[in-house]
Design an enzyme around this catalytic site. Structure first.
Site, PDB file in Angstrom:
ATOM      1  N   GLU A 168       0.858  -1.187   0.000  1.00 16.04           N
ATOM      2  CA  GLU A 168       0.000   0.000   0.000  1.00 16.04           C
ATOM      3  C   GLU A 168       0.890   1.232   0.000  1.00 16.04           C
ATOM      4  O   GLU A 168       1.797   1.364   0.825  1.00 16.04           O
ATOM      5  CB  GLU A 168      -0.902  -0.031   1.240  1.00 16.04           C
ATOM      6  CG  GLU A 168      -1.926   1.089   1.210  1.00 16.04           C
ATOM      7  CD  GLU A 168      -3.051   0.867   2.214  1.00 16.04           C
ATOM      8  OE1 GLU A 168      -3.403  -0.302   2.472  1.00 16.04           O
ATOM      9  OE2 GLU A 168      -3.566   1.864   2.739  1.00 16.04           O
ATOM     10  N   ARG A 169       0.628   2.113  -0.930  1.00 17.23           N
ATOM     11  CA  ARG A 169       1.443   3.330  -1.116  1.00 17.23           C
ATOM     12  C   ARG A 169       2.892   2.984  -1.434  1.00 17.23           C
ATOM     13  O   ARG A 169       3.810   3.743  -1.089  1.00 17.23           O
ATOM     14  CB  ARG A 169       1.392   4.238   0.110  1.00 17.23           C
ATOM     15  CG  ARG A 169       0.006   4.533   0.632  1.00 17.23           C
ATOM     16  CD  ARG A 169      -0.914   5.026  -0.424  1.00 17.23           C
ATOM     17  NE  ARG A 169      -2.254   5.307   0.080  1.00 17.23           N
ATOM     18  CZ  ARG A 169      -3.273   5.607  -0.722  1.00 17.23           C
ATOM     19  NH1 ARG A 169      -3.122   5.615  -2.034  1.00 17.23           N
ATOM     20  NH2 ARG A 169      -4.445   5.872  -0.219  1.00 17.23           N
ATOM     21  N   LYS A 303      -3.740  -0.373  14.160  1.00 13.40           N
ATOM     22  CA  LYS A 303      -4.564   0.726  13.640  1.00 13.40           C
ATOM     23  C   LYS A 303      -5.997   0.368  14.008  1.00 13.40           C
ATOM     24  O   LYS A 303      -6.553  -0.594  13.474  1.00 13.40           O
ATOM     25  CB  LYS A 303      -4.393   0.803  12.118  1.00 13.40           C
ATOM     26  CG  LYS A 303      -5.343   1.752  11.405  1.00 13.40           C
ATOM     27  CD  LYS A 303      -4.998   1.864   9.915  1.00 13.40           C
ATOM     28  CE  LYS A 303      -5.970   2.761   9.171  1.00 13.40           C
ATOM     29  NZ  LYS A 303      -5.597   2.968   7.764  1.00 13.40           N
ATOM     30  N   GLU A 307     -10.307   4.528   9.624  1.00 14.03           N
ATOM     31  CA  GLU A 307     -10.535   4.136   8.224  1.00 14.03           C
ATOM     32  C   GLU A 307     -11.101   2.727   8.096  1.00 14.03           C
ATOM     33  O   GLU A 307     -10.646   1.921   7.296  1.00 14.03           O
ATOM     34  CB  GLU A 307      -9.242   4.271   7.415  1.00 14.03           C
ATOM     35  CG  GLU A 307      -8.761   5.711   7.327  1.00 14.03           C
ATOM     36  CD  GLU A 307      -7.558   5.910   6.407  1.00 14.03           C
ATOM     37  OE1 GLU A 307      -6.753   4.971   6.275  1.00 14.03           O
ATOM     38  OE2 GLU A 307      -7.448   7.005   5.828  1.00 14.03           O
ATOM     39  N   ASP A 379      -2.414  14.442   7.106  1.00 19.95           N
ATOM     40  CA  ASP A 379      -2.016  13.131   6.604  1.00 19.95           C
ATOM     41  C   ASP A 379      -0.811  13.211   5.662  1.00 19.95           C
ATOM     42  O   ASP A 379      -0.984  13.148   4.448  1.00 19.95           O
ATOM     43  CB  ASP A 379      -3.190  12.494   5.851  1.00 19.95           C
ATOM     44  CG  ASP A 379      -2.922  11.031   5.566  1.00 19.95           C
ATOM     45  OD1 ASP A 379      -1.872  10.545   6.005  1.00 19.95           O
ATOM     46  OD2 ASP A 379      -3.769  10.392   4.916  1.00 19.95           O
ATOM     47  N   GLU A 401       5.487   9.290  13.747  1.00 22.61           N
ATOM     48  CA  GLU A 401       5.375   8.528  12.487  1.00 22.61           C
ATOM     49  C   GLU A 401       5.571   9.463  11.305  1.00 22.61           C
ATOM     50  O   GLU A 401       4.887  10.471  11.177  1.00 22.61           O
ATOM     51  CB  GLU A 401       3.993   7.857  12.405  1.00 22.61           C
ATOM     52  CG  GLU A 401       3.806   7.041  11.141  1.00 22.61           C
ATOM     53  CD  GLU A 401       2.437   6.344  11.058  1.00 22.61           C
ATOM     54  OE1 GLU A 401       2.015   5.719  12.055  1.00 22.61           O
ATOM     55  OE2 GLU A 401       1.790   6.432   9.997  1.00 22.61           O
ATOM     56  N   GLU A 407       3.804   9.124  -0.964  1.00 17.96           N
ATOM     57  CA  GLU A 407       2.384   9.067  -1.291  1.00 17.96           C
ATOM     58  C   GLU A 407       1.842  10.391  -1.821  1.00 17.96           C
ATOM     59  O   GLU A 407       1.133  10.436  -2.815  1.00 17.96           O
ATOM     60  CB  GLU A 407       1.587   8.647  -0.041  1.00 17.96           C
ATOM     61  CG  GLU A 407       0.090   8.677  -0.265  1.00 17.96           C
ATOM     62  CD  GLU A 407      -0.711   8.245   0.954  1.00 17.96           C
ATOM     63  OE1 GLU A 407      -0.112   7.880   1.982  1.00 17.96           O
ATOM     64  OE2 GLU A 407      -1.955   8.251   0.862  1.00 17.96           O
ATOM     65  N   TRP A 551     -12.122  18.073  -2.869  1.00 17.11           N
ATOM     66  CA  TRP A 551     -12.278  18.147  -1.407  1.00 17.11           C
ATOM     67  C   TRP A 551     -12.009  19.572  -0.936  1.00 17.11           C
ATOM     68  O   TRP A 551     -11.041  19.828  -0.216  1.00 17.11           O
ATOM     69  CB  TRP A 551     -11.289  17.218  -0.713  1.00 17.11           C
ATOM     70  CG  TRP A 551     -11.551  15.773  -0.928  1.00 17.11           C
ATOM     71  CD1 TRP A 551     -10.956  14.970  -1.840  1.00 17.11           C
ATOM     72  CD2 TRP A 551     -12.461  14.954  -0.201  1.00 17.11           C
ATOM     73  NE1 TRP A 551     -11.452  13.692  -1.736  1.00 17.11           N
ATOM     74  CE2 TRP A 551     -12.373  13.646  -0.737  1.00 17.11           C
ATOM     75  CE3 TRP A 551     -13.357  15.202   0.860  1.00 17.11           C
ATOM     76  CZ2 TRP A 551     -13.143  12.588  -0.260  1.00 17.11           C
ATOM     77  CZ3 TRP A 551     -14.119  14.151   1.337  1.00 17.11           C
ATOM     78  CH2 TRP A 551     -14.013  12.860   0.775  1.00 17.11           C
TER      79      TRP A 551
HETATM   80  C1  BDP Z   1      -3.239   7.402   4.449  1.00 16.12           C
HETATM   81  C2  BDP Z   1      -3.038   6.430   3.338  1.00 16.12           C
HETATM   82  C3  BDP Z   1      -3.647   5.083   3.603  1.00 16.12           C
HETATM   83  C4  BDP Z   1      -3.206   4.599   4.976  1.00 16.12           C
HETATM   84  C5  BDP Z   1      -3.520   5.620   6.026  1.00 16.12           C
HETATM   85  C6  BDP Z   1      -2.923   5.262   7.370  1.00 16.12           C
HETATM   86  O1  BDP Z   1      -3.600   6.986   2.177  1.00 16.12           O
HETATM   87  O2  BDP Z   1      -3.235   4.228   2.580  1.00 16.12           O
HETATM   88  O3  BDP Z   1      -3.796   3.393   5.275  1.00 16.12           O
HETATM   89  O4  BDP Z   1      -2.945   6.852   5.691  1.00 16.12           O
HETATM   90  O5  BDP Z   1      -1.902   5.834   7.699  1.00 16.12           O
HETATM   91  O6  BDP Z   1      -2.299   8.407   4.232  1.00 16.12           O
HETATM   92  O7  BDP Z   1      -3.460   4.428   8.081  1.00 16.12           O
END
Ligand code: BDP
Length: 689
Positions: A168-169, A303, A307, A379, A401, A407, A551
């Site tokens: 991912e990313r 996490k 999300e 973010d 972090e 990204e 957005w």
């Molecule tokens: C966002 C990303 C996503 C991550 C999320 C995270 O787009 O892919 O899962 O952060 O940090 O920036 O949990």
């Protein structure tokens, strides 16, 4: 030759005769104590590096040296008399875990070199440090080095989604871990561990923080059925043991991202309520199993309630209940829970939520929980002010972090170097304990540290772009010592990666140094605007193309102006800082220009200090950003013939694409500002003007 790049561990032959001769003089013989996996990794590294660098193989001994000239000795003082007698043993014992001494010594009349530490992990770092000095052609005859890591935890967070091998990313190809083939090991894992240890990284979270697929209808199956939760199944854990031993040789502890609902997904409970006794028993038993197989596992990264991932809110519990319940299970094994503070969705302004959620919980997390906080409140944007949580949770172990993977900064195509961004974060004065409490001073406890979202994949370049390797290197170095300057770290990387040609060193260093500001300019217009990129409907929005209209809540563009009011009258984000920072951001007069529109909604024609209007500055920045990328591309082009063709071409091609993309960003943003503001660019650069 491996098919993939050596990154900064190239060990190119030293061509300067005098330098080579001076190194050879102290490295004719070598002895590394023979007691641990770390020591055998050190021996292997010397066997790789020294013959290449020096053009001569040292003679490796199998027992500690007696008197012999030109000895490189690596071990703890207990390992050999030569070390115990030639370095101050007390000073070694006082070193933090991972710290080391390197000394040029004369022992019994012989000129020698000593690398010593109180732990084997320290010996690994000391060895790589010495090899770095040789790669940098530093003089070694007077060496007297004492190094300790500033932070106890320097963790890489892989966002690798197991079994499908996607990242991912990730912009450097699929996961380098061939999950289905584990426990089989590939040579590449060892090379990865070497790269990480060489910059002091001491922990690796093997899998993505998203461990189940969020329950969203549009979730795109192709990108990842997130099966990471399965890693807690016994058969999968068994598969990880080989990888764990391999990382152990380099002093790197593995970690797992786990799913909060694991008791239901992996176990067969019908709840994951953290206060339920059966759930607690489940975690305890699971932890016992895990540590039986991987005794030095660092812990779990979680996490939760973020999300779409499950969490304590599903049971009307809070983050403390959730984190502490799992931490308790790891405690007997010296494992920690790293609990992420990345939560949003319930507040109109996302920036305020993490603080609102976590600050009231300060002091309640167990001693074996670290709350992991992203550098900014939104973010990983190209530039954001520092999260208010730093400095707000004095009674809690915190982790910072940051994101290595690009990204939001051009992904695998743009050359964007993140170190200057990170330095801004480390140096940010939180006023947590009055003047003199920058972020970097708040992460020093045994359970604290820095976590970086990795940028590595299966690609030959490792990171998808040769220059992005610098982000991996810089992360390790700055997490080892946040006081190292951007110049020092960057130059180290460039010299090791591209060699000693001064023109190359100067050019690449300059490109990296200036790349971040350029990206901010063309991707946002500067002034603190964020999140103007394409999201789209699908899960895992692409975040690559410009799309400011999508957005508007993030940047607040409207007919009367632009920016988001985060002052006391607005969302109140400014009030989460301590004074005098809160005051500085609160007032439009004192708010630094680079964050002006992050904190304030201002008329398009609001005049900045130098008399330029807001909208004109946004135009100028967008255009300047593109000009700057063109300049950096031209600088790179001057290197043709000075560096190898493969890397020269790769970066040159990417620069062409970056220029095209930067122009696209500039045009989309400038027209957007133009349309909303109704104010033309004074310099007539926007097509419709
Ligand atoms: C966002 C990303 C996503 C991550 C999320 C995270 O787009 O892919 O899962 O952060 O940090 O920036 O949990």
């Amino acid at each position: 030759m491996t098919p993939y790049d050596d990154c900064w561990l190239r060990y190119d032959h030293i061509t300067a005769d005098d330098v080579r001769a001076s190194y050879r003089r102290r490295c004719r013989h070598a002895y590394v104590s023979e007691k641990s996996p770390e020591c055998s990794a050190i021996r292997d590294e010397l066997r790789r590096a020294l013959p290449e660098l020096l053009g001569a193989k040292p003679h490796f001994w199998h027992h500690p040296p007696t008197t012999v000239d030109g000895f490189l000795a690596i071990g703890t003082p207990d390992d050999m008399a030569m070390i115990a007698e030639s370095v101050p043993v007390d000073a070694v014992a006082e070193l933090e875990d991972g710290g080391f001494l390197i000394r040029a010594v004369t022992w019994n009349g012989a000129d020698c070199l000593v690398v010593t530490a109180s732990t084997d992990r320290g010996l690994v770092y000391g060895t790589f440090h010495l090899l770095r000095l040789l790669q940098l052609r530093e003089p070694i005859d007077e060496l007297e080095i004492r190094e300790e890591p500033t932070y106890a935890n320097r963790l890489l967070n892989q966002w690798d989604t197991p079994f499908r091998r996607s990242v991912e990313r990730g912009y450097g190809g699929e996961s380098i871990f061939d999950w289905e083939r584990l426990p089989d090991l590939r040579p590449r894992y060892e090379d990865y561990a070497r790269l990480l240890a060489s910059v002091g990284i001491n922990g690796i979270v093997l899998n993505n923080v998203n461990t189940t697929k969020p329950p969203r209808e549009s979730a795109n199956d192709a990108v990842g059925a997130f099966e990471g939760w399965q890693l807690l199944e016994s058969r999968r854990l068994e598969d990880l043991t080989g990888l764990a031993s391999l990382f152990r040789r380099y002093g790197i502890r593995p970690y797992l991202s786990v799913n909060f609902a694991a008791p239901m997904l992996v176990g067969d409970l019908d709840t994951a309520d953290p206060l339920d006794e059966n759930v607690r028993d489940w975690w305890r038993e699971k932890a016992d199993d895990v540590y039986e197989l991987v005794p030095d596992l660092g812990g779990f990264l979680i996490k939760a309630d973020s999300e779409g991932q499950p969490g304590p809110y599903d049971y009307d519990r809070d983050h403390v209940d959730g984190a502490n319940a799992i931490a308790r299970a790891l405690e007997p094994h010296d494992g920690r829970v790293w609990w992420r503070a990345f939560v949003y969705g319930s507040h109109e302004d996302r920036a305020v939520q993490a603080y609102d959620t976590f600050e009231p919980l300060d002091g309640e997390f167990s001693d074996t929980v670290t709350v992991q906080i992203k550098n900014g409140p939104i973010d990983f944007q190209p530039r954001e002010p520092v999260s208010t949580l730093f400095g707000a949770m004095p009674e809690t172990d915190l982790g910072l972090e940051i994101q290595l993977t690009q990204e939001y900064t051009g992904q695998g195509v743009h050359a964007t170097y993140h170190l200057p961004l990170w330095k801004e974060v480390f140096e940010f004065e939180t006023q947590a304990d009055g003047e003199g409490t920058p972020v970097k001073s708040l992460l020093r406890g045994a359970g604290q540290g820095v976590a970086g979202v990795a940028n590595v994949g299966e690609d030959d370049t490792w990171t998808g772009h040769y220059l992005s390797q610098a982000n991996l290197y810089a992360f390790g170095r700055v997490a080892w010592n946040p006081d190292l300057s951007v110049e020092t770290i960057t130059e180290e990387w460039v010299r090791q990666t591209f060699g000693a040609d001064e023109v190359v060193v100067e050019t690449v260093t300059e490109i990296l140094r200036d790349s971040w500001e350029a990206c901010i300019d063309y991707e946002t217009g500067g002034l603190g605007l964020v999140h103007m990129m394409h999201n789209g409907e699908e899960f895992l929005e692409n975040h690559y193309y410009p799309s400011p209209a999508e957005w508007p809540g993030y940047h607040g563009a409207s007919e009367d102006g632009i920016g988001v009011d985060r002052t006391e009258r607005g969302s109140g984000y400014t009030t989460q800082y301590r004074d005098p920072i809160a005051e500085r951001y609160e007032s439009v007069e004192t708010c630094p220009e680079e964050f002006l529109l992050f904190f304030h909604h201002l008329p398009w024609d609001y005049e900045l200090d130098d008399g330029t209007t807001v909208v004109q500055r946004l135009y100028d920045n967008c255009f300047d950003g593109v000009d700057e990328v063109k300049r950096l591309r031209d600088r790179w082009r001057t290197l043709e013939g000075r560096i190898d063709e493969r890397r020269f071409r790769h970066v040159a091609e990417r620069f062409d694409e970056q220029v095209a993309q930067a122009e696209r960003w500039r045009d989309v943003l400038a027209s957007y500002f133009r349309e909303y503001s109704g104010i033309p660019d004074e310099r007539g650069r926007i097509r419709r003007d």
